[in-house]
Design a protein around this motif. Structure first.
Motif, mmCIF file in Angstrom:
data_model
loop_
_atom_site.group_PDB
_atom_site.id
_atom_site.type_symbol
_atom_site.label_atom_id
_atom_site.label_comp_id
_atom_site.label_asym_id
_atom_site.label_seq_id
_atom_site.Cartn_x
_atom_site.Cartn_y
_atom_site.Cartn_z
ATOM 1 N N LEU A 73 0.864 -1.175 0.000
ATOM 2 C CA LEU A 73 0.000 0.000 0.000
ATOM 3 C C LEU A 73 0.895 1.217 0.000
ATOM 4 C CD1 LEU A 73 -3.024 -0.633 2.321
ATOM 5 C CD2 LEU A 73 -2.966 -0.288 -0.131
ATOM 6 N N ARG A 74 0.840 1.939 -1.076
ATOM 7 C CA ARG A 74 1.728 3.071 -1.233
ATOM 8 C C ARG A 74 1.566 4.070 -0.091
ATOM 9 N NH1 ARG A 74 4.099 3.844 -6.014
ATOM 10 N NH2 ARG A 74 5.638 5.511 -5.955
ATOM 11 N N SER A 75 0.300 4.278 0.344
ATOM 12 C CA SER A 75 0.050 5.326 1.341
ATOM 13 C C SER A 75 0.748 5.013 2.664
ATOM 14 C CB SER A 75 -1.451 5.489 1.550
ATOM 15 O OG SER A 75 -2.036 4.236 1.750
ATOM 16 N N ILE A 76 0.680 3.748 3.092
ATOM 17 C CA ILE A 76 1.315 3.381 4.362
ATOM 18 C C ILE A 76 2.804 3.633 4.280
ATOM 19 C CG2 ILE A 76 1.960 1.436 5.826
ATOM 20 C CD1 ILE A 76 -0.702 0.323 5.577
ATOM 21 N N GLU A 77 3.375 3.232 3.149
ATOM 22 C CA GLU A 77 4.811 3.408 3.019
ATOM 23 C C GLU A 77 5.198 4.874 2.971
ATOM 24 O OE1 GLU A 77 6.619 0.789 -0.049
ATOM 25 O OE2 GLU A 77 5.257 -0.567 1.010
ATOM 26 N N ASP A 78 4.409 5.652 2.255
ATOM 27 C CA ASP A 78 4.714 7.087 2.165
ATOM 28 C C ASP A 78 4.673 7.722 3.544
ATOM 29 O OD1 ASP A 78 5.006 6.769 -0.447
ATOM 30 O OD2 ASP A 78 3.176 7.808 -1.069
ATOM 31 N N VAL A 79 3.639 7.378 4.304
ATOM 32 C CA VAL A 79 3.503 7.981 5.631
ATOM 33 C C VAL A 79 4.660 7.586 6.527
ATOM 34 C CG1 VAL A 79 2.157 7.941 7.749
ATOM 35 C CG2 VAL A 79 1.007 8.246 5.573
ATOM 36 N N SER A 80 4.990 6.289 6.532
ATOM 37 C CA SER A 80 6.055 5.867 7.444
ATOM 38 C C SER A 80 7.388 6.458 6.992
ATOM 39 C CB SER A 80 6.116 4.341 7.521
ATOM 40 O OG SER A 80 6.545 3.818 6.294
ATOM 41 N N GLN A 81 7.548 6.598 5.688
ATOM 42 C CA GLN A 81 8.771 7.224 5.188
ATOM 43 C C GLN A 81 8.851 8.686 5.648
ATOM 44 O OE1 GLN A 81 9.039 6.676 1.024
ATOM 45 N NE2 GLN A 81 11.263 6.846 0.961
ATOM 46 N N ASP A 82 7.727 9.371 5.550
ATOM 47 C CA ASP A 82 7.686 10.766 5.990
ATOM 48 C C ASP A 82 7.997 10.878 7.473
ATOM 49 O OD1 ASP A 82 7.104 11.522 3.495
ATOM 50 O OD2 ASP A 82 4.990 11.998 3.840
#
Lengths: 285, 114
Positions: A73-82
């Motif tokens: 899930l792109r969104s989960i990864e983006d958030v955790s990356q942020d």
């Protein structure tokens, strides 16, 4: 159900990392090899077979990228990356981090404080029986007057008119807020906020005295200064029957009102300029 | 006749059907089969098959495991699950109904409505 299952799989892949990240690369390589063999068998020279296979399979990076997007899930990864990036950056600049945290803390704190006041004064219903039936009446200046007073006081005659001619209300009472100097025989004088009220004021609010009494219309007309204190005012209990001075005018203390009324008298002043003091005498108007 | 792009949902159905007919198969085998059946009509980068396979696997319609291909190389083999079989039946029926309906519409002439 199907979508849920897929969603859970993708969440798991995002959080734990996919179990076999390089799978698609290996599969594509194998695919390419088999396709190349197929073209060689059909008589193409090896370099040309390789080229054709590559064309047939399509752009390698785009495919692995699309695969990755399906996998997680792109969104989960983006958030955790942020988040990771934010933590790293804050750690690198502790002064900035401290300033940011303080700013947030102060902002949230002051918001909470302001809301507490707004809630107490504007939003929370008055602690009175049938407070939904209470209405405040003000004078409003017409725009043509050039003055902007949405909540202006009524004059005495206006109040008298409403009292005698408007039938919509079961009771009408008036009040004024005044800061006055309170002095007793002993002790220091203090500045208190007071309400001066018409007779029937307490009846309109639906509250009776916890001790003593309130004043009658005749008493109000007589012009004598009668004071009703708030229950939790210091020395209030002992002062029933005694005389206090408000702005040097002697006033007889005749009753105690429940402390709920102190917050009401705060709410009664729409401009909020005067906060109820602990001693809140109500005197006859 | 020009080559056609293929809709993702359609590709998934083709994959399921291929696995039902041929049994466990690797990506290359599935792509080859689809190409054989559709002849030269279908223009699809065979790489796009893999995201579709992954999606079907995540949805539980197929499973996969490493195995050995005909020429003794490691390859990932895909197999239809019981859920996948049910899904294939349902989607086949849906597809048949849709095409039948479209055929009716296209074949209808003005007189038929008179």
């Amino acid at each position: 159900m199907r979508a849920l299952r897929r969603f859970m799989n993708r969440v798991r892949a995002s959080v734990l990392g996919p179990r076999d990240a390089d799978r698609v690369r290996e599969e594509l390589a194998e695919h390419m090899a088999l396709l190349t063999e197929q073209y060689v068998c059909s008589g193409l020279p090896l370099p040309e077979a390789r080229r054709q296979a590559r064309l047939k399979v399509g752009p390698f990076e785009a495919t692995t990228e699309a695969y990755r997007d399906e996998q997680r899930l792109r969104s989960i990864e983006d958030v955790s990356q942020d988040m990771r990036y934010a933590v790293r950056t804050l750690r690198k600049r502790p002064t900035f981090a401290l300033a940011a945290i303080l700013t947030l803390a102060l902002g949230i704190g002051s918001n909470a404080a302001i809301f507490t006041i707004v809630n107490a004064i504007l939003l929370r219903p008055l602690p009175l029986p049938h407070s939904e039936q209470l209405q405040a009446v003000y004078t409003r200046f017409l725009p043509s007057s050039g003055l902007d007073f949405p909540y202006f006081e009524l004059s005495g005659p206006e109040l008298a008119d409403i009292r005698s001619r408007v039938n919509a209300y079961s009771g009408v009472a008036g009040y004024g807020t005044f800061d006055r100097t309170l002095s007793r025989d002993k002790g220091e004088a203090e500045r208190v906020s007071t309400l001066q009220v018409t007779s029937g004021f307490f009846d309109v609010l639906g509250l009776g005295p916890v001790r003593g009494r309130t004043f009658t219309e005749e008493e109000a007309r007589s012009g004598a200064c009668l004071a009703v204190l708030c229950e939790d005012a210091s020395g209030a209990a002992e002062s029933i029957g005694s005389t206090i001075k408000l702005d040097d005018v002697p006033c007889e203390v005749i009753g105690l009102m429940p402390k709920a009324l102190a917050s009401v008298s705060t709410g009664l002043n729409p401009l909020g300029g005067v906060l109820a003091d602990r001693i809140t005498p109500w005197t006859a108007l | 006749m020009a080559k056609r792009d293929v809709h993702q949902g359609t590709l998934a159905l083709m994959v399921l059907k291929t696995l039902e007919v041929l049994g466990p198969l690797h990506g290359y085998g599935i792509a080859r089969r689809i190409e054989q059946i559709s002849g030269a009509l279908l223009a699809v980068n065979q790489g796009t098959l893999y995201p579709v396979l992954l999606k079907l696997e995540q949805e539980g319609a197929i499973t996969s495991e490493w195995g050995t291909s005909d020429n003794n190389r490691r390859a990932r083999f895909y197999r239809l699950t019981a859920g996948g079989r049910r899904r294939l039946r349902a989607e086949t029926q849906e597809w048949a109904e849709t095409t039948a309906l479209m055929d009716l519409f296209i074949a209808a002439k003005a007189e038929d409505l008179g």
